[in-house]
Motif scaffolding. Structure first.
Motif, mmCIF file in Angstrom:
data_model
loop_
_atom_site.group_PDB
_atom_site.id
_atom_site.type_symbol
_atom_site.label_atom_id
_atom_site.label_comp_id
_atom_site.label_asym_id
_atom_site.label_seq_id
_atom_site.Cartn_x
_atom_site.Cartn_y
_atom_site.Cartn_z
ATOM 1 N N GLY A 274 0.545 -1.412 0.225
ATOM 2 C CA GLY A 274 -0.179 0.288 -0.010
ATOM 3 C C GLY A 274 0.739 0.880 0.036
ATOM 4 N N ASN A 275 1.972 1.802 0.729
ATOM 5 C CA ASN A 275 2.458 2.084 1.251
ATOM 6 C C ASN A 275 3.727 2.736 -0.313
ATOM 7 N N GLU A 276 4.682 1.621 -0.831
ATOM 8 C CA GLU A 276 5.372 1.272 -1.989
ATOM 9 C C GLU A 276 5.247 0.733 -3.338
ATOM 10 N N TRP A 277 4.783 -0.534 -3.561
ATOM 11 C CA TRP A 277 4.867 -1.035 -4.553
ATOM 12 C C TRP A 277 3.929 -0.776 -5.607
ATOM 13 N N LEU A 278 2.455 -0.381 -4.532
ATOM 14 C CA LEU A 278 1.065 -0.082 -5.678
ATOM 15 C C LEU A 278 0.741 1.364 -5.959
ATOM 16 N N GLN A 279 1.950 2.158 -5.516
ATOM 17 C CA GLN A 279 1.818 3.090 -5.898
ATOM 18 C C GLN A 279 1.888 3.715 -7.270
ATOM 19 N N ILE A 280 2.079 3.327 -8.002
ATOM 20 C CA ILE A 280 2.171 3.314 -9.228
ATOM 21 C C ILE A 280 0.698 3.073 -9.599
ATOM 22 N N PHE A 281 -0.189 2.122 -8.988
ATOM 23 C CA PHE A 281 -0.891 2.188 -10.234
ATOM 24 C C PHE A 281 -2.012 2.799 -9.577
ATOM 25 N N SER A 282 -1.990 3.915 -8.826
ATOM 26 C CA SER A 282 -3.073 5.099 -8.109
ATOM 27 C C SER A 282 -4.152 4.484 -8.254
ATOM 28 N N ASP A 283 -5.599 5.030 -8.988
ATOM 29 C CA ASP A 283 -6.671 4.699 -8.504
ATOM 30 C C ASP A 283 -7.267 3.061 -8.646
ATOM 31 N N PHE A 284 -6.301 2.880 -9.098
ATOM 32 C CA PHE A 284 -6.842 1.299 -9.557
ATOM 33 C C PHE A 284 -6.556 0.520 -8.408
ATOM 34 N N GLU A 285 -5.895 1.139 -7.235
ATOM 35 C CA GLU A 285 -4.945 -0.320 -6.616
ATOM 36 C C GLU A 285 -6.103 -1.211 -5.891
ATOM 37 N N ILE A 286 -7.215 -0.432 -6.409
ATOM 38 C CA ILE A 286 -8.747 -1.300 -5.244
ATOM 39 C C ILE A 286 -8.782 -2.646 -5.842
ATOM 40 N N LEU A 287 -8.471 -2.336 -7.746
ATOM 41 C CA LEU A 287 -8.743 -3.719 -8.645
ATOM 42 C C LEU A 287 -6.572 -4.752 -7.945
ATOM 43 N N VAL A 288 -6.436 -3.813 -8.059
ATOM 44 C CA VAL A 288 -5.397 -5.109 -7.025
ATOM 45 C C VAL A 288 -5.693 -5.250 -5.836
ATOM 46 N N TYR A 289 -6.232 -4.855 -5.255
ATOM 47 C CA TYR A 289 -6.381 -5.708 -4.066
ATOM 48 C C TYR A 289 -7.543 -6.748 -4.189
ATOM 49 N N GLY A 290 -8.053 -6.558 -5.322
ATOM 50 C CA GLY A 290 -9.873 -7.428 -4.836
ATOM 51 C C GLY A 290 -8.802 -8.855 -6.027
ATOM 52 N N ALA A 291 -7.898 -8.194 -6.740
ATOM 53 C CA ALA A 291 -7.713 -10.034 -7.721
ATOM 54 C C ALA A 291 -6.818 -10.468 -6.100
ATOM 55 N N MET A 292 -5.861 -10.110 -5.339
ATOM 56 C CA MET A 292 -5.115 -10.265 -4.603
ATOM 57 C C MET A 292 -5.904 -11.055 -3.561
ATOM 58 N N LEU A 293 -6.817 -10.701 -2.877
ATOM 59 C CA LEU A 293 -8.148 -11.508 -2.478
ATOM 60 C C LEU A 293 -8.472 -12.598 -3.349
ATOM 61 N N LEU A 294 -8.565 -12.401 -4.702
ATOM 62 C CA LEU A 294 -8.994 -13.980 -5.296
ATOM 63 C C LEU A 294 -8.167 -14.884 -5.277
ATOM 64 N N CYS A 295 -6.617 -14.539 -5.220
ATOM 65 C CA CYS A 295 -5.896 -15.518 -5.442
ATOM 66 C C CYS A 295 -5.386 -16.259 -4.535
ATOM 67 N N ALA A 296 -5.502 -15.170 -2.898
ATOM 68 C CA ALA A 296 -5.915 -15.402 -2.164
ATOM 69 C C ALA A 296 -6.631 -17.195 -1.246
ATOM 70 N N ALA A 297 -8.107 -16.708 -2.174
ATOM 71 C CA ALA A 297 -8.728 -17.398 -1.037
ATOM 72 C C ALA A 297 -8.879 -18.936 -2.837
ATOM 73 N N LEU A 298 -8.755 -18.561 -4.305
ATOM 74 C CA LEU A 298 -8.398 -19.863 -4.766
ATOM 75 C C LEU A 298 -7.226 -20.880 -4.660
ATOM 76 N N PHE A 299 -6.185 -20.016 -4.546
ATOM 77 C CA PHE A 299 -5.368 -20.958 -4.860
ATOM 78 C C PHE A 299 -4.563 -21.160 -3.352
ATOM 79 N N LEU A 300 -5.038 -20.001 -3.263
ATOM 80 C CA LEU A 300 -3.819 -20.528 -0.679
ATOM 81 C C LEU A 300 -4.666 -20.310 -0.572
ATOM 82 N N PRO A 301 -5.707 -21.362 0.187
ATOM 83 C CA PRO A 301 -6.966 -21.016 1.331
ATOM 84 C C PRO A 301 -6.308 -20.651 1.747
ATOM 85 N N GLY A 302 -4.627 -21.583 2.664
ATOM 86 C CA GLY A 302 -4.020 -21.602 3.831
ATOM 87 C C GLY A 302 -3.158 -19.865 4.335
ATOM 88 N N GLY A 303 -2.828 -19.118 2.832
ATOM 89 C CA GLY A 303 -2.873 -18.312 3.549
ATOM 90 C C GLY A 303 -1.046 -18.271 2.681
#
Lengths: 325, 261
Positions: A274-303
């Protein structure tokens, strides 16, 4: 605490201890110490939330609201009423605990995801109050000039001092949580998570435990909020909206709901993101979070925490292979 | 203590006119029965007779629509399951309900819940009283582990045990609550002959400890061998009750089981 946790505890302690020494000597990452202070603050929230999600099996969408209650209690009590910050902190935690108890008792008596619904509504209400109650909270423009922290007359001004202070608090909270998990109450919680009916029949007061964990998670969030306030010394309601609650849930999911270590890992990772790496996405940051949540739930349920034993296993296998040759 | 509360009491459990309705379906049509203390009481009947429903009513997982359940003279219908467990009733489940990712020993340790009291803050801070209690929990759990003969599997995850041992572990977990009444829901289900023999032996040792056992079971050999009394349920009502001998010769039972000729 078992052996693995003890080793992880020592390992993480060493890592945290040497980090500023390394970061401050490398120019392009010297500000990482500051980021790690935030990561520490958010770790407190994710630890509480991990206990709730991974062990009591409930989701709260109001952790940012409890964080805000702690933050604004500290801000108002210290800058408007002249309280000592160390007195304001438990006061904020007390308010958060009381509110959590009031929401939790009816919501947790019902089975299923009523708590998620109740906290979703509650989070929105808190955010609105923080924005509208101009006289006390400063409304949308927020508060400034909140005093910093002092320990025994010594002012915490440098980032490094804050870093060590906050991470000691995180370690104490982690130790507390680990003790709970490996005890009578923790066994009860894990039992609820696996077979609620059997747990209840073996004498585990399920509703009572769930409320206790929810209140505990609210207290940790409020304490984190207080630290946040005194670190940044200014507040605005934008930091306590639903998006932040989702971010806290994401920290726990990415790290692994069943692992307290994962909760800290997730908090650190998402704070850097949030503070560093995703700054370049600016307004699209929320999309990246959504994608992360999906990936975590689908491919890595144990985190991410579930990957650690696998990685160690691969290491061990290749090592033994090499030795045999 | 038991004498003090009710010296003249001749039954440990009294089911008085219990009815259970699920919407339009009547699963129990007014059961009236008393279980004397210290015996193995079998509860038999074809599938759907209402045996498990009656167990759920006794252990508080569901509330009977009408009627009352009295344990040692005290009304327990309407109480929450964890409070009933505290009073001294424990149970196992027809579909083994172990905490599969917890170890065998941890499963039994969980059974100590009603007899211990360290709370959330005490465990988090590891207060001295809590540590003492935790040591006692471990000690008692080890005792029950050896009692049922699972000593060599203590640290395995419960889910990895074969079914026979899982059923035994469920009994050990229930015993750890120090029950005076133990409800066993088809403990021999899915077991082979050898495992069933071990189980029958265990249930008799439990009775010898003074625990009253109510047993739902389809394995008639086991029931006839160890039960002191039998209650036969049929479509939610009582068909017959008595000693194994009486039940075997009971015309209504023969008709229900073998079909009227």
């Amino acid at each position: 605490m078992n052996k693995k946790d003890r080793w992880a505890f020592v390992g993480m302690g060493l890592l945290i201890a040497v980090f500023p020494g390394v970061a401050l000597n490398v120019k392009c990452i010297s500000h990482y110490v500051d980021v790690m202070v935030f990561a520490g603050i958010f770790s407190l929230v994710s630890l509480g939330l991990c206990m709730l999600m991974g062990y009591a099996g409930q989701v709260s969408m109001a952790q940012a609201a409890f964080f805000g209650i702690g933050a604004y209690s500290s801000g108002i009590l210290t800058s408007r009423l002249g309280w000592n910050p160390w007195m304001a902190m438990p006061a904020g935690a007390g308010v958060a605990a009381l509110v959590a108890w009031i929401i939790g008792v009816p919501a947790l008596r019902l089975k299923g995801h009523y708590l998620a619904m109740a906290t979703l509504g509650f989070g929105v209400i808190v955010h609105i109050i923080l924005g509208e109650e101009v006289k006390w909270t400063g409304g949308p423009s927020g508060m400034v000039d909140i005093p910093g922290l002092q320990i025994a007359g010594w002012k915490l001004t440098s980032e490094v001092a804050w870093y060590y202070m906050i991470w000691s608090v995180v370690f104490m909270a982690l130790l507390f949580c680990l003790h709970v998990i490996y005890s009578r109450v923790g066994r009860g919680l894990r039992a609820i998570h696996e077979e609620e009916m059997a747990a209840e029949s073996m004498g585990v007061p399920t509703a009572c435990y769930k409320v206790q964990i929810f209140v505990f998670s609210a207290i940790l969030s409020a304490i984190a909020g207080s630290f946040y306030t005194h670190y940044v010394t200014c507040l605005n309601p934008g930091s306590f909206n639903l998006m932040w609650s989702i971010r806290f849930v994401l920290m726990v999911m990415v790290g692994g709901t069943q692992s307290l270590w994962g909760a800290i890992l997730g908090a650190v990772l998402l704070t850097f993101a949030g503070n560093e790496w995703l700054q370049i996405f600016s307004d699209f940051e929320i999309l990246v979070y959504g994608a992360m949540l999906l990936c975590a739930a689908l491919f890595l349920p144990g985190g991410l925490a579930s990957l650690v034993p696998k990685v160690i296993g691969v290491f061990r296998n290749s090592l033994t292979h090499l030795c045999k040759r | 203590m038991q004498e003090a509360c009710c010296p003249e009491l001749s039954s440990i459990l009294e089911i008085s006119d219990v009815q259970m309705h699920f919407g339009g379906i009547v699963a129990l049509k007014g059961i009236r029965y008393a279980v004397p203390p210290g015996i193995i009481q079998a509860l038999i009947g074809p599938n759907g007779a209402g045996k498990t429903t009656l167990f759920h009513c006794i252990s508080g997982l569901i509330q009977p629509t009408f009627g009352h359940v009295l344990f040692e003279g005290r009304q327990i219908d309407g109480m929450l399951p964890h409070k009933i467990a505290r009073l001294g009733i424990s149970r196992t489940f027809q579909h083994v309900a172990l905490f599969k990712s917890m170890t065998v020993l941890e499963n039994i340790m969980l059974g100590r819940h009603p007899k211990t009291k360290s709370g959330f803050w005490a465990t988090g801070l590891r207060l001295p009283a809590m540590r003492r209690e935790e040591r006692k929990i471990l000690e008692t759990a080890r005792y029950h582990l050896d009692f049922v003969g699972l000593g060599d599997s203590a640290n395995l995850p419960a889910g990895t045990l074969p079914l026979g041992k899982q059923r035994i572990l469920e009994i050990a977990r229930a015993l750890a609550t120090d029950p005076r009444l133990l409800l066993l829901d088809e403990p021999a289900g899915g077991l082979n002959i050898r495992e069933t023999e071990v189980l029958g032996d265990l249930i008799q040792r439990i009775r010898a400890c003074g625990v009253t056992v109510i047993l739902v079971e389809h394995d008639m050999n086991l029931v006839m061998e160890i039960a002191d009394r039998i209650l036969v349920l049929h479509y939610g009502s009582q068909l017959a009750s008595g000693t194994p001998m009486e039940i075997m010769d009971h015309p209504a039972v023969i008709e229900a089981y073998l079909g009227g000729g």
